[in-house]
Every structure is written in structure tokens, then in C-alpha cells.
Design a protein around this motif. Structure first.
Motif, mmCIF file in Angstrom:
data_model
loop_
_atom_site.group_PDB
_atom_site.id
_atom_site.type_symbol
_atom_site.label_atom_id
_atom_site.label_comp_id
_atom_site.label_asym_id
_atom_site.label_seq_id
_atom_site.Cartn_x
_atom_site.Cartn_y
_atom_site.Cartn_z
ATOM 1 N N ARG A 292 43.000 25.732 47.478
ATOM 2 C CA ARG A 292 44.451 25.625 47.621
ATOM 3 C C ARG A 292 45.056 26.983 47.977
ATOM 4 N NH1 ARG A 292 45.723 20.634 46.499
ATOM 5 N NH2 ARG A 292 44.564 19.415 44.965
ATOM 6 N N ILE A 293 44.569 28.038 47.347
ATOM 7 C CA ILE A 293 44.967 29.402 47.696
ATOM 8 C C ILE A 293 43.725 30.265 47.556
ATOM 9 C CG2 ILE A 293 47.305 29.063 46.774
ATOM 10 C CD1 ILE A 293 46.422 30.984 44.458
ATOM 11 N N GLN A 294 43.796 31.478 48.067
ATOM 12 C CA GLN A 294 42.713 32.433 47.866
ATOM 13 C C GLN A 294 43.306 33.736 47.349
ATOM 14 O OE1 GLN A 294 39.675 33.024 50.755
ATOM 15 N NE2 GLN A 294 39.531 30.867 51.311
ATOM 16 N N SER A 295 42.747 34.206 46.257
ATOM 17 C CA SER A 295 43.180 35.462 45.664
ATOM 18 C C SER A 295 41.935 36.174 45.158
ATOM 19 C CB SER A 295 44.186 35.208 44.531
ATOM 20 O OG SER A 295 44.752 36.422 44.083
ATOM 21 N N GLU A 296 42.071 37.211 44.381
ATOM 22 C CA GLU A 296 40.921 37.976 43.918
ATOM 23 C C GLU A 296 41.177 38.554 42.542
ATOM 24 O OE1 GLU A 296 42.267 42.044 46.326
ATOM 25 O OE2 GLU A 296 40.430 40.992 46.881
ATOM 26 N N ASP A 297 40.097 38.939 41.872
ATOM 27 C CA ASP A 297 40.213 39.593 40.569
ATOM 28 C C ASP A 297 40.757 41.007 40.769
ATOM 29 O OD1 ASP A 297 39.031 37.308 39.672
ATOM 30 O OD2 ASP A 297 37.114 38.234 39.134
ATOM 31 N N VAL A 298 41.755 41.368 39.955
ATOM 32 C CA VAL A 298 42.369 42.696 40.062
ATOM 33 C C VAL A 298 42.719 43.193 38.669
ATOM 34 C CG1 VAL A 298 44.200 44.090 41.125
ATOM 35 C CG2 VAL A 298 43.398 42.034 42.275
ATOM 36 N N SER A 299 42.649 44.510 38.486
ATOM 37 C CA SER A 299 43.095 45.137 37.239
ATOM 38 C C SER A 299 44.084 46.244 37.572
ATOM 39 C CB SER A 299 41.906 45.725 36.462
ATOM 40 O OG SER A 299 41.042 44.708 36.011
ATOM 41 N N TRP A 300 45.074 46.404 36.717
ATOM 42 C CA TRP A 300 46.046 47.480 36.870
ATOM 43 C C TRP A 300 46.040 48.330 35.609
ATOM 44 C CZ3 TRP A 300 46.912 42.464 38.326
ATOM 45 C CH2 TRP A 300 47.193 42.226 39.686
ATOM 46 N N LEU A 301 46.142 49.652 35.774
ATOM 47 C CA LEU A 301 46.203 50.588 34.656
ATOM 48 C C LEU A 301 47.578 51.241 34.609
ATOM 49 C CD1 LEU A 301 42.819 52.570 34.875
ATOM 50 C CD2 LEU A 301 43.406 50.767 33.248
ATOM 51 N N ALA A 302 48.091 51.419 33.409
ATOM 52 C CA ALA A 302 49.343 52.146 33.260
ATOM 53 C C ALA A 302 49.115 53.608 33.635
ATOM 54 C CB ALA A 302 49.851 52.038 31.825
ATOM 55 N N PRO A 303 49.944 54.178 34.515
ATOM 56 C CA PRO A 303 49.735 55.576 34.914
ATOM 57 C C PRO A 303 50.088 56.573 33.825
ATOM 58 C CG PRO A 303 51.674 54.668 35.987
ATOM 59 C CD PRO A 303 51.019 53.525 35.283
ATOM 60 N N ASN A 304 50.925 56.162 32.882
ATOM 61 C CA ASN A 304 51.364 57.085 31.839
ATOM 62 C C ASN A 304 51.068 56.506 30.457
ATOM 63 O OD1 ASN A 304 52.872 58.998 33.696
ATOM 64 N ND2 ASN A 304 54.005 57.091 34.100
ATOM 65 N N VAL A 305 50.022 57.020 29.837
ATOM 66 C CA VAL A 305 49.657 56.605 28.482
ATOM 67 C C VAL A 305 49.674 57.844 27.607
ATOM 68 C CG1 VAL A 305 47.883 55.579 27.027
ATOM 69 C CG2 VAL A 305 48.227 54.719 29.352
ATOM 70 N N THR A 306 50.519 57.821 26.580
ATOM 71 C CA THR A 306 50.654 58.987 25.712
ATOM 72 C C THR A 306 49.750 58.865 24.493
ATOM 73 O OG1 THR A 306 52.550 57.980 24.586
ATOM 74 C CG2 THR A 306 53.007 59.430 26.451
ATOM 75 N N PHE A 307 49.370 60.025 23.994
ATOM 76 C CA PHE A 307 48.507 60.145 22.813
ATOM 77 C C PHE A 307 49.127 61.239 21.970
ATOM 78 C CE2 PHE A 307 44.493 61.928 20.897
ATOM 79 C CZ PHE A 307 44.137 60.815 20.173
ATOM 80 N N GLY A 308 50.138 60.828 21.163
ATOM 81 C CA GLY A 308 50.943 61.831 20.480
ATOM 82 C C GLY A 308 51.729 62.626 21.505
ATOM 83 N N ALA A 309 51.615 63.967 21.457
ATOM 84 C CA ALA A 309 52.286 64.821 22.429
ATOM 85 C C ALA A 309 51.478 64.984 23.712
ATOM 86 C CB ALA A 309 52.553 66.195 21.807
ATOM 87 N N TYR A 310 50.292 64.403 23.746
ATOM 88 C CA TYR A 310 49.405 64.561 24.899
ATOM 89 C C TYR A 310 49.453 63.320 25.786
ATOM 90 C CZ TYR A 310 47.470 68.570 22.403
ATOM 91 O OH TYR A 310 47.319 69.774 21.758
ATOM 92 N N ARG A 311 48.888 63.463 26.979
ATOM 93 C CA ARG A 311 48.788 62.355 27.929
ATOM 94 C C ARG A 311 47.325 62.076 28.204
ATOM 95 N NH1 ARG A 311 48.207 62.004 33.332
ATOM 96 N NH2 ARG A 311 48.291 64.293 33.527
ATOM 97 N N LEU A 312 46.936 60.800 28.116
ATOM 98 C CA LEU A 312 45.542 60.446 28.348
ATOM 99 C C LEU A 312 45.260 60.358 29.842
ATOM 100 C CD1 LEU A 312 44.790 57.703 25.660
ATOM 101 C CD2 LEU A 312 44.186 60.128 25.601
ATOM 102 N N PRO A 313 44.144 60.927 30.304
ATOM 103 C CA PRO A 313 43.758 60.818 31.719
ATOM 104 C C PRO A 313 43.160 59.445 32.007
ATOM 105 C CG PRO A 313 42.105 62.049 30.523
ATOM 106 C CD PRO A 313 43.200 61.769 29.546
ATOM 107 N N LYS B 141 42.089 37.323 36.535
ATOM 108 C CA LYS B 141 40.801 36.705 36.857
ATOM 109 C C LYS B 141 41.061 35.382 37.559
ATOM 110 C CE LYS B 141 36.526 34.910 34.810
ATOM 111 N NZ LYS B 141 35.677 35.543 35.828
ATOM 112 N N VAL B 142 40.401 35.187 38.704
ATOM 113 C CA VAL B 142 40.628 33.995 39.522
ATOM 114 C C VAL B 142 39.348 33.164 39.565
ATOM 115 C CG1 VAL B 142 41.395 33.134 41.764
ATOM 116 C CG2 VAL B 142 42.229 35.345 40.928
ATOM 117 N N GLU B 143 39.488 31.841 39.368
ATOM 118 C CA GLU B 143 38.353 30.923 39.431
ATOM 119 C C GLU B 143 38.712 29.740 40.335
ATOM 120 O OE1 GLU B 143 36.132 30.811 35.281
ATOM 121 O OE2 GLU B 143 38.318 30.748 35.020
ATOM 122 N N TYR B 144 37.689 29.202 40.988
ATOM 123 C CA TYR B 144 37.876 28.105 41.943
ATOM 124 C C TYR B 144 37.007 26.924 41.531
ATOM 125 C CZ TYR B 144 39.640 31.990 44.762
ATOM 126 O OH TYR B 144 40.334 33.092 45.205
#
Length: 411
Positions: free
Chosen positions: A164-185, A109-112
């Protein structure tokens, strides 16, 4: 006109003919608002019913999954309820600031720190129907979500913005999240909560690298943005915040603060359809998709009750919005009457109050009619009750009009 505190006052006048022309032009906008409100109310009632039916169908179909330690082919293609821990081994990286963390989500999160212009207007109706508007503009230094263009200020002098600089709000998601033996979409991963502040621990070398990247003469930045000076530390790490400026305790215009948050591994409860080693949304017989993820260990019944409550809350929010749009539309239809009466300001106030009441009654009645017609198809009893309520509002409006007409005659 300005004062010593930097505030600025502007007085504008609008003639009666200009106001009358604007009010007639507003009739078209009023018609558009009524049409939009009608479409929204109709769509919302259909959405509410379809979603409610999908939740009920899912509730009757869902099977509890006893464990997630191994993939059980017996549940293939079935809608299941399961509980377990969502975990990832992925490392998420912010490529701009070099922040790394093993987490399900990473958010920046970026604030100015900027000058912000505030305005307050007061309208006064003059004899003859003209209108005078007194607008006062004031200026304060605030932390905001994006750079503010000070060139659009009424009084720019002394309130120039820079960054001083310019940036933006960004979110990243883990591509591989396990749920026991399963993988969460991804659609379930996005629903995982439990976000917390990410504690930053930057080494001197990392800070020096950021200083060089942002403020070195050969940095790939517009020269107007390079405000730092070599030898002066402009990068400060405090808790989960990167502060870009000279003194974090005394912010100056142009300073930037970047805060980071992580979503760690967590216990979750889900309702979704098994598809191999992952999950997909359940699609009800009416075509509506349904799935749910709750934080922590939640029982199946409470998850379905929460889904029903969420559907009902959304229905009432959209109904309220539809009614407001409808009332505003009718208000614009009657606006010329008030402007005409404003030739005598006191008379204009009286007419304005009357047209406002009429717009409120007509807007509410029209909204109830649309809601009732939409519900008659799915819920006849409730639909006819709503039609009755709408009819009562129309009768109230009619009786009020008759009473006004009879008042002077009886006197």
C-alpha cells in the motif's frame, strides 16, 4: 509440479562430471576461506589484547567525579566516572507520518504483510556419482521487514505481492542531551537504552491528512501503490502502531504496519574523558579508544568488569567464526575426494565422513596455530600452550592415519 495447497516441487539432476568440476572449482573458494579465517583470527587476537590493555589502562586512570551540577575545570582532560540524568528538551519529528515526541531517541519500524517463499531441498546420490535434488517450495503470508519481489517466486500465480505504501526503518537522535552541566556527545547518546513503545494518539484530522497524503489521487506516489479508496479509512492507530490497511484484525497482502518507539530521559553512568562541557573517548597509549555508558546507577568497578566481559565474549565469538571458516575451507579442499568416491554412493558416504573429520582436525589445528602465534607476542605462556594443543591435534591426525594403514595389513 504443484499441489492444491500451492506448494511446488522441482526435481533437478546433476551429472557426476558436473559435480566433479564444481568440486574442483570449490578448491579456490576453500583457499580464500582459509586465508580469510587466518586474517580474522590474527586480527581478533591483536584486537582482544589491545582492547584489554586499554581497559586496564583506563581503569588505573579513571577518577570519580563527585558531581555534575557545574563544570569543574579540575577535571579538564581527565578520564572520569560520573553518574547523573540524561535529559533533552528537543522534540523529535517523523516527517513522513507526523509523529512528534520529546525524547532522546525516536525509532520507526516498518513491516509489510507479504507472501513469502520457503524452500526445502533433499539431495540423493545415484549410482554412478550423479546427484538428484528434490526441492519443495511452499508459500505463507507473513509480516516481513521489507517488500518481497514475488516475480522471483518459482510459482508466482496466486502469490502476487503488492504494498500500500513503501517506507523504511529510521531512527532520530536528539542533538542536545544534557548531563547535569555537561552535554553528551552523539557516541554516548547512541548507547542510551531504555527504549519503550510510544503510545500514539492521532486525531481525526491527523488521520485524514495521512489518508489524503497516501491515497488521494494526486498523492506523490506511484499509481501501482495507490490501493486505497476515498471514503474508506485506511489509517488506524493501535497503541504504538499505525496500521495501513482496511482491517487491522484481518491483514491482507499489501498492508503495512509502522511501529514507533521512544527513549525517554534516564539515569546513566559514564566513563569518558572531559573535554570542555562535553566528553570524548579516552585514547590509551596503544592508540585504542575506550569509553562506556551504562544504564542506571552503576559503580565504577562493575562498569569495568562489564567492559572486560564484553571484550572476552567478542573474542570468543570471532574465534568461533574463524574456526568455522577454516574448517569449511579445508572441507572444500577435500570435496573432490568425496565426489570421486560417490560413483558408489555407500563409498562416497564413508569417504565424506572421513574427509569431514580430517577437515575438522586440520581446521582446528590451523586455527590454534594462528591464535598461538598471535598470542606469543603478547602472552608467551598461553601462546606456547596453544601451540602444544595444535601439535597434539596434528599428532592425533597422524596416528589415526597410521592406524588405518596398519589395519588391513594386520588382518
Amino acid at each position: 509440479m504443484s499441489d492444491e495447497n500451492g506448494s511446488y516441487t522441482e526435481v533437478t539432476s546433476t551429472s557426476w562430471f558436473s559435480r566433479l568440476g564444481d568440486s574442483f572449482r570449490g578448491i579456490g573458494i576453500g583457499i580464500i576461506l582459509i586465508i580469510a579465517a587466518t586474517a580474522l583470527l590474527w586480527w581478533n587476537e591483536g584486537r582482544t589484547v589491545r582492547t584489554g590493555d586499554a581497559i586496564a589502562e583506563a581503569q588505573m586512570t579513571t577518577e570519580p567525579m563527585p558531581g555534575i551540577d557545574k563544570i569543574d575545570s579540575a577535571f579538564e582532560g581527565k578520564l572520569v566516572y560520573a553518574r547523573g540524568r540524561a535529559v533533552t528538551n528537543d522534540e523529535l519529528v517523523d516527517p513522513v507520518f507526523g509523529i512528534k515526541v520529546n525524547a532522546i531517541k525516536l525509532r520507526r519500524k516498518v513491516e509489510y504483510y507479504q507472501w513469502v517463499e520457503h524452500s526445502k531441498s533433499e539431495k540423493r546420490t545415484k549410482l554412478g556419482g550423479g546427484e538428484e535434488t528434490v526441492t519443495t517450495y511452499s508459500y505463507t503470508k507473513e509480516w516481513v521487514d521489507g517488500p518481497v519481489d514475488s516475480q522471483s517466486f518459482r510459482r508466482m500465480e496466486g502469490h502476487e505481492n503488492k504494498t500500500r505504501i513503501q517506507s523504511e526503518d529510521v531512527s532520530w537522535l536528539a542533538p542536545n542531551v544534557t548531563f547535569g552541566a555537561y552535554r553528551l556527545p552523539e557516541f554516548l547518546i547512541r548507547s542510551i537504552g531504555g527504549e519503550r513503545a510510544l503510545n500514539l494518539s492521532l486525531s481525526e484530522a491527523q488521520r485524514a491528512e495521512l489518508q489524503k497524503a497516501f491515497f488521494a489521487p494526486n498523492a506523490q506516489l506511484d499509481t501501482s501503490q495507490v490501493l486505497g479508496q476515498q471514503g474508506v479509512s485506511m489509517i488506524h492507530a493501535q497503541g504504538n502502531t499505525l496500521y495501513i490497511g482496511r482491517q487491522p484484525g484481518a491483514p491482507a497482502i499489501g498492508d503495512v504496519r509502522v511501529t514507533f518507539f521512544e527513549t525517554p530521559a534516564a539515569e546513566v553512568s559514564i566513563i569518558a574523558k572531559v573535554n570542555g562541557n562535553t566528553f570524548v573517548p579516552f585514547r590509551a597509549s596503544n592508540g585504542t579508544a575506550f569509553s562506556r555508558l551504562g544504564m542506571g546507577t552503576q559503580d565504577m568497578e562493575s562498569m569495568f568488569e562489564a567492559a572486560k566481559s564484553g571484550n572476552a565474549m567478542m573474542a570468543w565469538i570471532l574465534r568461533g567464526l574463524g574456526v568455522v571458516l577454516c574448517v569449511a575451507g579445508f572441507g572444500l579442499l577435500f570435496a573432490p575426494l568425496k565426489v570421486i568416491a560417490d560413483v558408489i554412493p555407500l563409498l562416497g558416504s564413508i569417504v565424506g565422513a572421513g574427509t569431514g573429520l580430517v577437515a575438522g582436525l586440520l581446521g582446528s589445528a590451523w586455527s590454534l596455530v594462528i591464535i598461538a602465534i598471535a598470542w606469543i607476542r603478547f602472552r608467551p605462556v598461553l601462546g606456547f600452550c596453544l601451540l602444544g594443543a595444535a601439535l597434539a591435534l596434528v599428532i592425533l591426525l597422524y596416528v589415526r592415519g597410521r592406524m588405518r594403514k596398519a589395519g588391513p595389513a594386520s588382518a
